[in-house]
Scaffold this active site. Structure first.
Site, PDB file in Angstrom:
ATOM      1  N   ASN A 138       0.833  -1.203   0.000  1.00 27.95           N
ATOM      2  CA  ASN A 138       0.000   0.000   0.000  1.00 27.95           C
ATOM      3  C   ASN A 138       0.865   1.249   0.000  1.00 27.95           C
ATOM      4  O   ASN A 138       1.941   1.281   0.588  1.00 27.95           O
ATOM      5  CB  ASN A 138      -0.960  -0.014   1.203  1.00 27.95           C
ATOM      6  CG  ASN A 138      -0.414   0.749   2.389  1.00 27.95           C
ATOM      7  OD1 ASN A 138      -0.504   1.978   2.453  1.00 27.95           O
ATOM      8  ND2 ASN A 138       0.186   0.027   3.337  1.00 27.95           N
TER       9      ASN A 138
ATOM     10  N   SER B 229       5.153   5.190   8.842  1.00 30.67           N
ATOM     11  CA  SER B 229       4.598   4.925   7.516  1.00 30.67           C
ATOM     12  C   SER B 229       5.617   5.332   6.458  1.00 30.67           C
ATOM     13  O   SER B 229       6.189   6.420   6.537  1.00 30.67           O
ATOM     14  CB  SER B 229       3.304   5.708   7.303  1.00 30.67           C
ATOM     15  OG  SER B 229       2.920   5.653   5.936  1.00 30.67           O
TER      16      SER B 229
END
Length: 335
Positions: free
Chosen positions: A108, A172
């Site tokens: 992702n 992230s």
């Protein structure tokens, strides 16, 4: 049942299937077709919180807190929503979510797409969920990295009254330079600011909401040791190991191996466990660790507990195994 549903869902675009699944789950829940289960099979204390069991839902599945009640009916010991930012943002351009079924992986590069902290709070206030709820906070993409603390402080202040605990997401790979915040000096400055704000908010609200930090699997031992030193010195309440990996060498020559973004699922299993073990060694029991990354079956959850985690979280495993994974993990942990 789920294997059949998965074949249908995997025929759809990954992001569309994600939303379809959550909407369908919500509808089934509202029709009263999901038997709500408490699953108090292995109660555990985490960061001062009483969990009915140690198997939680990782952040990323419900970014805006729109499905809390339905997810809460699946037997998790705790649920984490987000990542949420101060202001709404669309995230990165599509396509940005890819399945790698041959490796039980997911790539992702969502980029913290969310409706903003105010919208999330409205959703929480409408929820009937009474269990342990974590809120995962991040920074907006347009915020310069040197001002990142401002975004985290805004989210912390707004989320505080509505959260059982709050997770600081600095790992992230899909927000530019975000992982730089894992560096010793940067990490210390950020976490000290958040701990100071936490103390103020605890006084204002009359309750203490624990703070955890989520780290990456792509760290060497020296970096892990530095992080362990910082989280102990600023007295963080917990640490989550780990986020997704940017290393896709495990995919070999697969056509998706060149896609940008974070890789989760089975391919991150060993890297995540390595960080967990090293972290546990350096933390030396000073604060609890939540183990996440590559839990695809019950024995994977049990392995993380053996390596030093107090609790675990699942996400990618749910995509491949369905809600039955929760019970499978609980069964393995009960043995």
């Amino acid at each position: 049942m789920y294997p059949l549903a998965r074949r249908i869902l995997f025929a759809l675009d990954a992001e569309k299937a994600h939303h379809f699944t959550l909407d369908a789950l919500n509808m089934v829940y509202k029709l009263g077709l999901i038997p709500v289960t408490g699953n108090r099979t292995k109660p555990v204390k985490l960061m001062g919180l009483d969990l009915p069991n140690p198997v939680g839902l990782a952040a990323g599945l419900d970014k805006n807190g729109e499905y809390i009640d339905a997810l809460g009916a699946l037997g998790f010991g705790f649920i984490e929503i987000g990542t949420v930012t101060p202001n709404p943002q669309p995230g990165n351009p599509q396509p940005r979510l890819f399945r790698v079924p041959e490796y039980q992986g997911i790539i992702n590069r969502m980029g913290f797409n969310n409706h903003g902290i105010d919208a999330m709070i409205q959703n929480i206030e409408k929820s009937k969920f009474s269990g342990v709820l974590g809120i995962n906070i991040g920074k907006n993409a347009v915020t310069p990295i040197e001002n990142a603390a401002d975004d985290y402080l805004i989210c912390l202040e707004k989320a505080y009254a509505h959260a059982s605990y709050i997770t600081v997401n600095i790992s992230s790979p899909n927000t530019k330079n975000l992982r730089a915040l894992q560096g010793g000096d940067e990490l210390s400055a950020l976490l000290e600011a958040l701990k100071n704000k936490q103390a103020q908010l605890a006084s204002v609200h009359g309750k203490y909401v624990p703070l955890a930090v989520k780290i990456a699997p792509d760290l060497d031992e020296a970096q892990i040791e530095d992080i362990a030193h910082v989280v102990k010195s600023v007295e963080m309440d917990g640490i989550i190991a780990t986020n997704t990996t940017i290393d896709k060498s495990s995919l070999g020559s697969h056509p998706l191996a060149g896609e940008q973004g974070g890789l989760s699922g089975l391919p991150v299993h060993e890297k995540s466990n390595r960080v967990l073990k090293l972290l546990a060694d350096h933390i030396d029991g000073k604060l609890p660790i939540i183990g996440v990354g590559g839990i695809m079956e019950g024995r994977d959850a049990a392995e993380k507990i053996r390596l030093g985690a107090t609790a675990v979280q699942v996400y990618s495993g749910l995509i491949y195994k369905g809600p039955a994974l929760v019970k499978e993990c609980l069964k393995a942990l009960a043995q």
